[in-house]
Design an enzyme around this catalytic site. Structure first.
Site, short mmCIF file in Angstrom:
data_model
loop_
_atom_site.label_atom_id
_atom_site.label_comp_id
_atom_site.label_asym_id
_atom_site.label_seq_id
_atom_site.Cartn_x
_atom_site.Cartn_y
_atom_site.Cartn_z
N GLU A 27 0.83 -1.21 0.00
CA GLU A 27 0.00 0.00 0.00
C GLU A 27 0.86 1.26 0.00
O GLU A 27 1.85 1.36 0.73
CB GLU A 27 -0.93 0.00 1.22
CG GLU A 27 -1.87 1.20 1.25
CD GLU A 27 -3.04 1.00 2.20
OE1 GLU A 27 -3.65 -0.09 2.19
OE2 GLU A 27 -3.33 1.94 2.96
N TYR A 52 1.43 -2.19 4.78
CA TYR A 52 1.34 -0.74 4.83
C TYR A 52 2.76 -0.21 4.77
O TYR A 52 3.50 -0.24 5.75
CB TYR A 52 0.65 -0.31 6.13
CG TYR A 52 -0.80 -0.75 6.18
CD1 TYR A 52 -1.74 -0.10 5.40
CD2 TYR A 52 -1.21 -1.83 6.96
CE1 TYR A 52 -3.08 -0.50 5.41
CE2 TYR A 52 -2.53 -2.24 6.97
CZ TYR A 52 -3.47 -1.58 6.19
OH TYR A 52 -4.77 -1.99 6.20
N HIS A 87 -14.51 -1.94 14.26
CA HIS A 87 -14.30 -0.53 13.93
C HIS A 87 -14.48 0.30 15.19
O HIS A 87 -15.39 0.03 15.98
CB HIS A 87 -15.31 -0.09 12.86
CG HIS A 87 -14.98 1.25 12.27
ND1 HIS A 87 -15.32 2.42 12.89
CD2 HIS A 87 -14.34 1.59 11.13
CE1 HIS A 87 -14.89 3.44 12.14
NE2 HIS A 87 -14.29 2.95 11.05
N GLN A 145 21.53 -4.29 -29.64
CA GLN A 145 21.38 -5.62 -29.06
C GLN A 145 22.27 -6.58 -29.84
O GLN A 145 22.49 -6.40 -31.04
CB GLN A 145 19.92 -6.10 -29.04
CG GLN A 145 19.31 -6.39 -30.39
CD GLN A 145 17.89 -6.97 -30.29
OE1 GLN A 145 17.21 -6.83 -29.28
NE2 GLN A 145 17.43 -7.61 -31.36
N GLN A 171 -7.45 -3.76 8.72
CA GLN A 171 -6.70 -2.77 9.45
C GLN A 171 -5.49 -3.47 10.09
O GLN A 171 -5.50 -4.70 10.25
CB GLN A 171 -7.63 -2.21 10.55
CG GLN A 171 -7.04 -1.17 11.46
CD GLN A 171 -6.51 0.02 10.71
OE1 GLN A 171 -5.48 -0.08 10.01
NE2 GLN A 171 -7.21 1.15 10.83
N ARG A 210 3.12 14.48 -1.93
CA ARG A 210 2.67 15.86 -1.94
C ARG A 210 3.21 16.67 -3.10
O ARG A 210 2.58 17.61 -3.55
CB ARG A 210 3.09 16.55 -0.63
CG ARG A 210 2.22 16.21 0.53
CD ARG A 210 2.78 16.77 1.84
NE ARG A 210 2.24 16.03 2.96
CZ ARG A 210 1.05 16.31 3.53
NH1 ARG A 210 0.34 17.33 3.12
NH2 ARG A 210 0.60 15.57 4.52
N ALA A 251 -17.92 1.37 15.85
CA ALA A 251 -19.03 0.40 15.83
C ALA A 251 -19.58 0.19 17.23
O ALA A 251 -18.87 0.35 18.23
CB ALA A 251 -18.54 -0.92 15.26
N THR A 265 9.68 -7.80 -30.77
CA THR A 265 10.38 -6.56 -31.10
C THR A 265 10.63 -6.48 -32.59
O THR A 265 11.16 -7.41 -33.19
CB THR A 265 11.74 -6.47 -30.36
OG1 THR A 265 11.58 -6.94 -29.03
CG2 THR A 265 12.21 -5.04 -30.32
#
Lengths: 646, 646
Positions: free
Chosen positions: A65, A323, A203, A487, A230, A70, A206, A575
């Site tokens: 994740e 995360y 949660h 190549q 989570q 910014r 909840a 290619t």
């Protein structure tokens, strides 16, 4: 020159049809056929099918994740991180939705554009988060339509954090994630795979753990395909949650969210946001070392590894969701220690594929963009069909305009000062340009002691394959044959060869030798005399910035320069040297002299005028040695040319 | 197994575009592209363009005239002659129009059907004669529409001989060839190339030589593309005629009609019909030897050769048209002595191409029909598109029904008695069938002293290429692996290789080893056990007459088993093992047991029951060894199978 991005290539499973499959009828009309050789099942499956296949095969996987950065510079760096972390073989990545950051806009830092870049330019299966509270149906539908148009196929449906303390449910509005799931299924049928969030501790808002489980079940029954949880701190927390889910009839995949602790402050911030309690035994370890980032990270890695092992050993967990906080080191280390970081050197094709659904069948590209695959994808993004097996079949649609080649993900990763150090603060003549090319090839520092690690035509160091040609390349660049692509010839190496291999195992790959360079008109004149002697063995295309074009190709057909033979398949020829698209590439290749190099210098400065002179007067040349089983004759062609000039 | 028909493969000329060919625009939309690699310019040009190209290159050519035979058997023989004489490389053949023989009908002896067979099944550029007098416009238009539908592209427009003595011009009718030329151009625009007849001595019914020249000019100006002349006996006759034509402004090609005298009676008959005078010097030679056919033919050949040499040496003549009288020997000898019989072993593709315009782009076929190319063309004649580069791209249309496989050009050339001698008057068991297969492979006589020169699946002796595998094939057929198709593996031989080469020079050809056979279910059971060991190295398809199908192919994709790499082109892959069409081939392959072999015997006879048993119980197997650079493992597979059975 082979792009370095690497992809997992899953072995295709063999099926067996036995008994009564044909009624003896003459007609084969009803048979289903693939329109293109399926080299990589991954490219044709949707995310939930990939998950199921991995679960069936017992093959553990991971996902990553990220959040949108910014600044534009941070976005460029994040894209590089996608490429690097993509090499480890994540099943997917996901990009969070920042309602405050204009997440559906065309800004280079928006969630939408970051996800777009991941899927189209980095070839990663991507899940785009989307939150719904405080938004109108029209807004949401607009975002979803845009995501679909960009080739995104997976949505993580979230409620999002209500703005202000006094949040109240809106009648007919989006109040919960389940409303968004229903909306997606209503408006887009089965197009998207939908992910929803699960809370192993319930949660925080909840009424109860049980009530939260019921909400989760509602989301799944409304059409969600899988659940990501989570973060949590103990494997028991997750395993209990998973059993509780199963007990109430939730059968879809549930993927544990793993948060490797990477620092004291980020942990505190996350805990505050997620309203989670850090267990005392963790606090006890961390508090004493809270100012020692390295020690905390080591501890975090250790903790994550042991928790992940427990999860995997339980037999209930097939994939792990990380995360990352947009950081690379800790997650990569956890994955490597778990043995599921899978840097598979095998490539499905010799170039980096795009994950846009309409490009699934793409299996041939011109060689010219080999070092600029993102530019190629960008310039062909409006195409409806992708050349499918044979280049010439396509109606040869126009390439995109060049005006946007400053696009953020095509930007050089190096700042101006860095480039000046590599390419020369002050050029004294064409020879100083030759010197830059030579240093890039050799890897030796230039006369001011700086290594040249990128060039306008190639943002990365030399590909491994090009290293095979290093000695000859050095020699010719010194003398003004300024190579930008090449190549070696390959006469049937196994498809598993670590340097030139690609495609499924059990096959053989081949190449015709290729050399592409800028050079002066004086050298071109001699070269043309030499090339006469080689007749059709060497095909050439020679063009200057004005489009004056000299070729011995008999017609506008493409020349296949990379191909592979695989068990039970048609021949793949990914290619080609295509004379038509060469003229589009030529515009880009010449423009890079000015846009990336000349503009580093003051207008009217001698350095700038030298680059401008090369741009205006040099030719772009490509040569193919068609006789791939013999020794590459292109070096002899160049030697003969220099000899003629002497 | 490679079909023996050979075609001239013209070297593609290289063109050079120099200067300002591109204005530097990004768009390549306007560029013209070939949709398929042009391996053979001949396949894409119309007849008048081929004539022009040959004239420009100074390459002398010839054409051959035939008339439709009276009986179906004679038609079968004529088609074989087309194949044999086609091997010498005629620019075209033409088929005369016999108004009394229902020339436009679907009868196997009609002019229309003979021309259809030549163009579609023998791959010959073909001119269909058509006469117009005593016919309605609707009749003529109908014939032309039918010719167009069948893929005929060239018409020789003739008046024809009026019926009865009292012929009078019809108002608005077709009175002269020029009326037919105008009609074709009016109704079919430029679709057909039109040929007209020229009379070097003037038409016998014309008022004068000069008046006849004027009629000829009218025909050309009405739209004829070239002229073929009536026969003549002295080269001066033709050369004077040609100069006279040019003097009045006829500039199209004029092709001399050559009649090698082949016998006393045929000469007399022709002279009578054409109202020509045989020169005294020829009569003087012939009369004394009129009963010695061989002597007359030798003289005729001598005469024709020296006249043709004079014509060619004049520099005015580029092509020669031969009145063959459907005979082979004299014309072939003249052509060989002139050095223009061009038995070019090079083939544009590994199989015999069809000359139907819609098949011009055809460049891939399933391997199964390798020995029955005419059947393949027949069964795919209704297809609108031909698989073009990649088999899987086509929508896999149905194969034609088998009900017509007794079609005359698919009939065995050998009569029933001959077949019984080869395949056994009386079979005593499956082993006697093994024996027939073995004798076909070895070329040794069977136990009754007869050689087996054809099989139901192959009307010709073994192909040269199959000879490479002779020893192994013999061994396995003896033991009940009844082979009907095979090819060795080839790892890059020059495209000019006399046995396995095809396509333009400067290329390399490759093959995967292939073996196809009928065998018992006992052997299949053992074979399947053995094949497990070879995994994906060997792909197999095993099917019985009921359509029970066993395969390890992962999907319905074709496997390319023959391919070629050429300078400046995409890869050509003209032969595939296609799992879908294999099921259509299976019906044909099994039906041939009954239709061609079992039906030679009385119903209920033991011999017939043996063949019927094989038909009902054996499997048709195909094996591909995907590892073409290694030694062919298919023989090892078969050995392992026998070992397992022992």
């Amino acid at each position: 020159m082979v792009n370095e991005t690497q992809h997992t290539c899953s072995a295709s499973s063999s099926s067996k049809s036995d008994g009564g499959s044909s009624s003896g009828s003459e007609s084969s009309k009803d048979s289903s056929r693939c329109s293109t050789p399926v080299l990589d099942a991954d490219r044709h499956e949707r995310l939930r099918e990939k998950m199921r296949r991995r679960q069936d095969s017992g093959d553990k996987w991971f996902s990553l994740e990220f959040f949108p950065p910014r600044t534009a510079n941070a976005a460029v760096n994040l894209i590089s991180r996608f490429d690097r972390m993509g090499a480890g073989g994540p099943l997917f990545i996901d990009v969070t939705w920042h309602p405050a950051g204009d997440p559906g806009s065309d800004k280079e830092t928006s969630s939408m554009i970051i996800a777009n870049t991941a899927v189209n330019y980095c070839g990663l299966e991507t899940v785009l988060h989307m939150t719904c509270c405080n938004q109108t149906k029209d807004d949401i539908t607009g975002h979803l339509q845009k995501a679909k148009r960009l080739g995104l196929k997976n949505i993580m449906a979230l409620r999002g954090d209500p703005v202000g303390e006094e949040w109240e449910e809106e009648v007919d509005g989006f109040n919960y994630a389940v409303d968004l799931v229903k909306h997606i299924r209503n408006e887009f049928d089965d197009y998207f795979d939908i992910c929803v969030a699960g809370y192993p501790k319930g949660h925080p808002e909840a009424e109860s753990y049980e009530a939260d489980l019921r909400h989760l079940k509602e989301k799944v029954f409304a059409g969600a395909d899988f659940i990501i949880t989570q973060l949590f701190f103990r494997s028991e927390t997750f395993l209990k949650f998973m059993k509780d889910c199963q007990a109430i009839g939730i059968t879809c995949p549930i993927i544990p969210g793993i948060f490797p602790i990477q620092g004291y402050h980020s942990l505190r911030q996350l805990v505050k946001l997620s309203k989670l309690e850090v267990p005392q035994e963790i606090k006890d370890v961390i508090e004493p070392i809270k100012d020692n980032d390295a020690a905390i990270r080591n501890y975090g890695v250790e903790l994550a590894v042991s928790m992940c092992r427990e999860l995997l050993d339980s037999g209930m967990v097939h994939g792990l969701h990380f995360y990352t906080l947009n950081r690379e080191v800790a997650t990569t280390e956890v994955l490597k220690r778990l043995g599921i970081w899978n840097e598979d050197p095998r490539r499905p094709l010799p170039w980096a594929v795009s994950a846009h659904p309409k490009r699934r069948v793409e299996d041939v590209r011109p060689i010219f963009w080999a070092s600029r695959p993102k530019s190629y994808i960008y310039r062909t993004q409006e195409w409806d069909d992708f050349p499918n097996g044979r280049w010439g079949n396509s109606s040869s649609p126009a390439f995109g305009e060049l005006k946007d080649y400053y696009l953020f993900y095509l930007k050089s990763k190096s700042p101006r000062e860095e480039l000046l150090k590599m390419w020369g603060e002050e050029l004294t003549g064409e020879e100083s340009v030759f010197e830059v090319f030579t240093c890039y090839i050799t890897g030796e520092p230039n006369k001011n002691g700086h290594k040249v690690t990128c060039m306008p035509w190639n943002d990365d160091p030399l590909a491994t394959e090009t290293n095979l040609l290093k000695e000859q390349l050095e020699k010719v660049n010194r003398r003004g044959i300024l190579t930008i692509n090449s190549q070696p010839n390959i006469n049937g190496k196994p498809s598993t060869d670590p340097i030139v291999g690609w495609g499924p195992s059990g096959g053989y790959v081949f190449q015709k030798a290729y050399l592409e360079f800028f050079t002066s008109s004086e050298i071109v004149t001699a070269l043309l005399k030499v090339l006469k002697k080689y007749e059709l063995r060497v095909n050439y295309h020679i063009v200057n910035v004005k489009g004056q074009n000299i070729t011995n190709a008999p017609d506008l057909q493409p020349n296949a320069v990379t191909w592979g033979i695989f068990p039970g398949r048609e021949i793949i020829q990914p290619t080609v040297v295509d004379p038509v698209s060469f003229l589009s590439w030529k515009d880009e290749a010449f423009a890079l002299w000015i846009e990336q190099w000349a503009k580093l210098y003051e207008e009217e400065s001698p350095s700038r005028m030298i680059i401008q002179y090369i741009h205006d007067n040099y030719y772009l040349v490509n040569l193919v040695d068609n006789d791939f089983p013999l020794e590459n004759c292109l070096w002899q062609v160049v030697d003969d040319t220099f000899e003629l000039l002497n």
